[in-house]
Design a protein around this motif. Sequence first.
Motif, mmCIF file in Angstrom:
data_model
loop_
_atom_site.group_PDB
_atom_site.id
_atom_site.type_symbol
_atom_site.label_atom_id
_atom_site.label_comp_id
_atom_site.label_asym_id
_atom_site.label_seq_id
_atom_site.Cartn_x
_atom_site.Cartn_y
_atom_site.Cartn_z
ATOM 1 N N PRO A 213 -3.515 1.156 4.218
ATOM 2 C CA PRO A 213 -2.865 1.556 3.231
ATOM 3 C C PRO A 213 -2.701 3.066 3.064
ATOM 4 O O PRO A 213 -3.655 3.723 3.448
ATOM 5 N N ALA A 214 -1.408 3.440 2.625
ATOM 6 C CA ALA A 214 -1.234 4.827 2.500
ATOM 7 C C ALA A 214 -1.524 5.073 1.174
ATOM 8 O O ALA A 214 -1.609 4.472 0.204
ATOM 9 N N PRO A 215 -1.865 6.477 0.624
ATOM 10 C CA PRO A 215 -2.136 6.812 -0.594
ATOM 11 C C PRO A 215 -0.913 6.889 -1.534
ATOM 12 O O PRO A 215 0.350 6.780 -1.013
ATOM 13 N N GLY A 216 -1.065 6.621 -2.835
ATOM 14 C CA GLY A 216 -0.051 6.581 -3.914
ATOM 15 C C GLY A 216 1.035 5.503 -3.625
ATOM 16 O O GLY A 216 0.553 4.463 -3.219
ATOM 17 N N ASP A 217 2.201 6.056 -3.794
ATOM 18 C CA ASP A 217 3.217 4.950 -3.716
ATOM 19 C C ASP A 217 3.695 4.887 -2.342
ATOM 20 O O ASP A 217 4.910 4.473 -2.062
ATOM 21 N N GLY B 91 19.006 4.450 1.273
ATOM 22 C CA GLY B 91 18.690 3.858 -0.012
ATOM 23 C C GLY B 91 17.362 2.957 -0.309
ATOM 24 O O GLY B 91 16.990 2.826 -1.483
ATOM 25 N N SER B 92 16.446 2.795 0.877
ATOM 26 C CA SER B 92 15.291 2.222 0.795
ATOM 27 C C SER B 92 14.085 3.011 0.751
ATOM 28 O O SER B 92 13.008 2.672 0.547
ATOM 29 N N CYS B 93 14.142 3.977 1.769
ATOM 30 C CA CYS B 93 13.070 4.745 2.303
ATOM 31 C C CYS B 93 12.306 5.487 0.891
ATOM 32 O O CYS B 93 12.871 5.725 -0.118
ATOM 33 N N TRP B 94 11.257 5.849 0.985
ATOM 34 C CA TRP B 94 10.425 6.526 -0.059
ATOM 35 C C TRP B 94 11.451 7.884 -0.630
ATOM 36 O O TRP B 94 11.540 8.119 -1.616
ATOM 37 N N TYR B 95 12.016 8.623 0.442
ATOM 38 C CA TYR B 95 12.715 9.773 -0.164
ATOM 39 C C TYR B 95 13.873 9.343 -0.922
ATOM 40 O O TYR B 95 14.113 10.230 -1.979
ATOM 41 N N SER B 102 19.080 13.515 1.028
ATOM 42 C CA SER B 102 19.214 14.176 2.235
ATOM 43 C C SER B 102 18.126 14.319 3.179
ATOM 44 O O SER B 102 18.066 14.597 4.355
ATOM 45 N N LEU B 103 16.866 13.725 2.538
ATOM 46 C CA LEU B 103 15.469 13.621 3.353
ATOM 47 C C LEU B 103 15.453 12.318 3.861
ATOM 48 O O LEU B 103 14.455 12.187 4.338
ATOM 49 N N CYS B 104 16.394 11.376 3.830
ATOM 50 C CA CYS B 104 16.350 9.986 4.169
ATOM 51 C C CYS B 104 15.481 10.016 5.566
ATOM 52 O O CYS B 104 15.947 10.747 6.675
ATOM 53 N N ASP B 105 14.580 9.264 5.600
ATOM 54 C CA ASP B 105 13.993 8.898 6.877
ATOM 55 C C ASP B 105 14.690 7.854 8.054
ATOM 56 O O ASP B 105 14.279 7.712 9.075
#
Lengths: 284, 390
Positions: A213-217, B91-95, B102-105
């Motif tokens: 598991p990674a931290p946070g979300d 549209g799916s990654c954390w960024y 613009s930081l899309c992974d």
Amino acid sequence: MAEKPRESQAPRSRSTPGAVPFTGPSRDWDWHDIEARKEGEGRAGTEKVGRVRRAARAFLGGALLGMGLKSRSVGGMAMAFAGGRLIVRGTRGHSLAAGLPGLRKRALTGRGAREEGVVTGGTVMERSITIQKPGHELYREWRVAENLSRVMGHFADVTRTGPDVLHWKVQGPFGRTFEWDSHVVEEQPGEFLRWESLKGAQVPNSGWVRFRPAPGDWGTVVTLRLFFSPPGGTAADAAMKLFGEVPTALAARALRRFKSLVETGEIPTTNPNPAARDGGQSSS
Amino acid sequence: MRALCWNGVNDLRVETVADPAIVNPRDVILKVTMSTTCGSDLHFIDGYIPTMREGDVIGHEFMGEVVDVGRDVKKVKKGDRVVVPSFICCGSCWYCQHDLYSLCDNTNPKAELQEPVFGYPTAGIYGYTHAFGGYAGAHAQYVRVPHADTDCFLVPEGLKDEQVLFLSDAAPTGYMGADFCNIHPGDTVAVWGCGGVGLMAMKSAFLLGASRVIGIDRFPERLELARTRVGAETLNYAEVESVLDLLKELTGGRGPDACIDAVGMEAHGTGVEYAYDRTKQALHLHSDRGEALRQAILACRKGGTLSILGVYGVMDKFPIGAIMNKGLTVRTAQQHGQKYLPRLLEHVKKGELDPSFLATHRFNLEGAPLGYEMFKKKKDGCVRAVFLPN
């Protein structure tokens, strides 16, 4: 004001007796390897050497950047980027090898190799990536042979040939093909999976993937370790000759491709791509 | 199809290349109705950004009509008229989920080219070097748009192409730059550069509540646009002795509350530092000329905000001491267009924003090399050259 940080003098785990320095074509980590080795050897005057090396690096970087920009070719662009990187590192003034998280490289000649149960002389690379999905889901996706085949597509054709047995086919440089079967040797569903090539493989190899598991979300930290022990020469050098890529690049790219596949349903590509070369369509 | 291709430093040609095809299931193909030049293109045309290859199709600011749709595209349909931000985002990654598009992974297939220089790779861009993915650009009859459901924005009926074209890059970049400034009523915002992005940043600063906006440039026609089309005050740096003194006087000795750099790595200046930068850049000893950015840092009031929109590679002689001691807040990014497009389309629909005045010159695709030449040299008052590829 804080004092300028000094380079770590701590002994490095990589200084295993008998380890052979890598001398093949340079990639990022190769530079660290060579530099860290030299810096670790002579303590006296290390700082001065470091300063000289940094200045040289910055100068060389400028030259490479200039030459690369002028040449306008793929080699040129690589040169220019290498140059830019050297400027950055030359001016930044410390070796990345000292404390790069998530990157651990060990030349295995002793205990580690025996642990893996493969012949000695191999090189281990680990890379990690963080993915926006729960670990059990990622584990499930990793176990789907078709997914692994796409994820490793830059490197190998992977097909399922039996329960927990995968067949790997790698197209090396100069039209050479390498094939082997791998089988799962350790399994903790949702968390960990380890595999090894079957006895008699042309290129003995093994690997594992771990989901934590990674931290946070952030989701899940996925760590991939690939180990190749090709016959002849130092391991990294020989792996490079066999596959055209060093294990760390293989691992990093496989992880990125896996992340894109599970997060978005596809792997980014520009193959094919309209361009005024190669008959109007470029494959890169 | 025909497409504008980069063949080397200052060597653009229109050539015949293969038509793009659906490659991944979330792709669409657009028939490009309009595209435009961007100042950031000049950096690789002039040879200051590496990883271009001979024959690359360029162009990243565009709109068009959807002519083909991949099997997993859900919202976008054939025949839709859409505008597309220049960064390709999954549209799916954390960024993406945190509005940092613009930081899309997941959209840079050549991440390993960029990672050594920036530490971590950013999203891909259309027609903007292989370090940013190597995707074919949009100065072409057709262009492939990956992740269409995230990246295509339907143009409301009744709006002309020129009104929405710049929502692809200049407008969201400028709006983001103003959004970074945390503007309060009474604030003064100074903007370096009165090109497309700078003018959009000025207009956006007013939309976000700034009391005064000051535009800085040396081209009289661009300064005039800042005054007449945006309502900003202007300052011609080539005609004044000290930009810093003047800005100080204009703000009661405090300095602007926020400073926006809309210039980038090929800044022009008048002083000794400019000569120093120019020489080093010519010798390839470093890649950026940072005159505008340095001035913005010095001009900004204590505790103010520095918002950087200009594109940079690596730069030395950066006055971090001024930033640190004055307690500046530095905000910067490549555009997070997907975050801003819906509200920008609303502004255009309501008549509060009309970027069409940026389109000073029109060409068909065959005239694109001339268009870039005029744009680069600011001939005939050119602010943006616009291409009609079909």
